[in-house]
Design an enzyme around this catalytic site. Sequence first.
Site, PDB file in Angstrom:
ATOM      1  N   GLY A 169      -1.407  36.750  14.915  1.00  9.52           N
ATOM      2  CA  GLY A 169      -1.402  38.115  15.430  1.00  9.52           C
ATOM      3  C   GLY A 169      -2.583  38.505  16.293  1.00  9.52           C
ATOM      4  CD  GLU A 192      -7.291  39.132   9.453  1.00 11.52           C
ATOM      5  OE1 GLU A 192      -6.250  39.197  10.152  1.00 11.52           O
ATOM      6  OE2 GLU A 192      -7.266  38.992   8.216  1.00 11.52           O
ATOM      7  CG  ASP A 193      -3.484  40.567  13.064  1.00 12.16           C
ATOM      8  OD1 ASP A 193      -4.161  40.519  12.006  1.00 12.16           O
ATOM      9  OD2 ASP A 193      -2.296  40.204  13.119  1.00 12.16           O
ATOM     10  CG  ASP A 243      -1.261  46.936   5.539  1.00  5.87           C
ATOM     11  OD1 ASP A 243      -1.508  48.061   5.134  1.00  5.87           O
ATOM     12  OD2 ASP A 243      -0.094  46.478   5.576  1.00  5.87           O
ATOM     13  CE  LYS A 288      -0.708  49.173   9.248  1.00  5.76           C
ATOM     14  NZ  LYS A 288       0.545  48.606   8.722  1.00  5.76           N
ATOM     15  CG  PHE A 323       5.678  47.447  10.835  1.00  4.71           C
ATOM     16  CD1 PHE A 323       4.967  46.436  10.209  1.00  4.71           C
ATOM     17  CD2 PHE A 323       6.558  47.112  11.856  1.00  4.71           C
ATOM     18  CE1 PHE A 323       5.136  45.099  10.584  1.00  4.71           C
ATOM     19  CE2 PHE A 323       6.731  45.785  12.228  1.00  4.71           C
ATOM     20  CZ  PHE A 323       6.023  44.782  11.591  1.00  4.71           C
ATOM     21  CB  VAL A 324       1.409  48.804  14.750  1.00  5.16           C
ATOM     22  CG1 VAL A 324       1.152  50.269  14.419  1.00  5.16           C
ATOM     23  CG2 VAL A 324       0.383  47.922  14.053  1.00  5.16           C
ATOM     24  NE  ARG A 326       3.838  36.321  17.288  1.00  6.87           N
ATOM     25  CZ  ARG A 326       3.294  36.549  16.090  1.00  6.87           C
ATOM     26  NH1 ARG A 326       2.238  37.313  15.986  1.00  6.87           N
ATOM     27  NH2 ARG A 326       3.806  36.006  15.005  1.00  6.87           N
TER      28      ARG A 326
HETATM   29  P1  5GP Z   1      -3.161  42.850   4.304  1.00  3.96           P
HETATM   30  O1  5GP Z   1      -3.385  41.595   3.533  1.00  3.96           O
HETATM   31  O2  5GP Z   1      -4.458  43.525   4.744  1.00  3.96           O
HETATM   32  O3  5GP Z   1      -2.265  43.807   3.572  1.00  3.96           O
HETATM   33  O4  5GP Z   1      -2.336  42.488   5.588  1.00  3.96           O
HETATM   34  C1  5GP Z   1      -2.891  41.804   6.617  1.00  3.96           C
HETATM   35  C2  5GP Z   1      -1.855  41.073   7.428  1.00  3.96           C
HETATM   36  O5  5GP Z   1      -0.549  41.673   7.329  1.00  3.96           O
HETATM   37  C3  5GP Z   1      -2.241  41.127   8.878  1.00  3.96           C
HETATM   38  O6  5GP Z   1      -3.052  40.051   9.248  1.00  3.96           O
HETATM   39  C4  5GP Z   1      -0.881  41.106   9.557  1.00  3.96           C
HETATM   40  O7  5GP Z   1      -0.453  39.776   9.741  1.00  3.96           O
HETATM   41  C5  5GP Z   1       0.043  41.775   8.585  1.00  3.96           C
HETATM   42  N1  5GP Z   1       0.235  43.204   8.907  1.00  3.96           N
HETATM   43  C6  5GP Z   1      -0.248  44.279   8.243  1.00  3.96           C
HETATM   44  N2  5GP Z   1       0.135  45.430   8.794  1.00  3.96           N
HETATM   45  C7  5GP Z   1       0.895  45.092   9.864  1.00  3.96           C
HETATM   46  C8  5GP Z   1       1.574  45.858  10.874  1.00  3.96           C
HETATM   47  O8  5GP Z   1       1.573  47.097  10.913  1.00  3.96           O
HETATM   48  N3  5GP Z   1       2.236  45.137  11.825  1.00  3.96           N
HETATM   49  C9  5GP Z   1       2.278  43.774  11.832  1.00  3.96           C
HETATM   50  N4  5GP Z   1       2.957  43.199  12.815  1.00  3.96           N
HETATM   51  N5  5GP Z   1       1.649  43.024  10.908  1.00  3.96           N
HETATM   52  C10 5GP Z   1       0.956  43.683   9.940  1.00  3.96           C
END
Ligand code: 5GP
Length: 176
Positions: free
Chosen positions: A45, A99-100, A103, A131, A153-154, A166
């Site tokens: 991402g 990181e992208d 969340d 977030k 969700f983005v 992407r």
């Molecule tokens: P976390 O472990 O912090 O909950 O999630 C991190 C990963 O979930 C990110 O690296 C990404 O791959 C995915 N992710 C979380 N939120 C989003 C979102 O809004 N859109 C997309 N495309 N991926 C997300």
Amino acid sequence: MKIVDLDFEPLIKADAIEKRVKAIGAQLNADYADTKPIFIGVLNGSFLFIADLIKQIDIPCEITFTKLASYYGGTKSSKIRDDIDFIMDISGRDVVVIEDIVDTGNTARYLIEKLKIKGPASLKLCSLLLKPKSLLSKIDELKYVGFEIENDFVVGYGLDYKEMGRNLKGIYKQVK
Ligand code: 5GP
């Protein structure tokens, strides 16, 4: 705009991303002057963010990548897979993970703990998106954040929905 079966609307424009990426780059140049940091890009991402950010870095540095995923083509978190055991030696080095999106923070925390075992001199996290309302607990290493967003969700600018979207230059949020 429809991507696969979901509707999305604009959230962050391409020129706003460009400005913010330049500012983060300038901050990294200042913070890591004379340290030869290692940037670890977390694929998939963040591939556009990594590429744009790294072009703003004008201090000597190394760049490597790891592949990690917690979402498998959907919009909800699931198990994490990684290839951290195969990355370059980072012991005694200053490391910045790119990181992208953060969340819940589970992925970032998992990654940080795995990298810490390898003994870096310092370890910081740089994420294009955060977030805050979804973050389960504070991540001390998270020093650089592009944009704080709501629990939407983005997609776009590297982020996908079912591998689509992407290539979009801006970031779009799901219409609820
Ligand atoms: P976390 O472990 O912090 O909950 O999630 C991190 C990963 O979930 C990110 O690296 C990404 O791959 C995915 N992710 C979380 N939120 C989003 C979102 O809004 N859109 C997309 N495309 N991926 C997300």
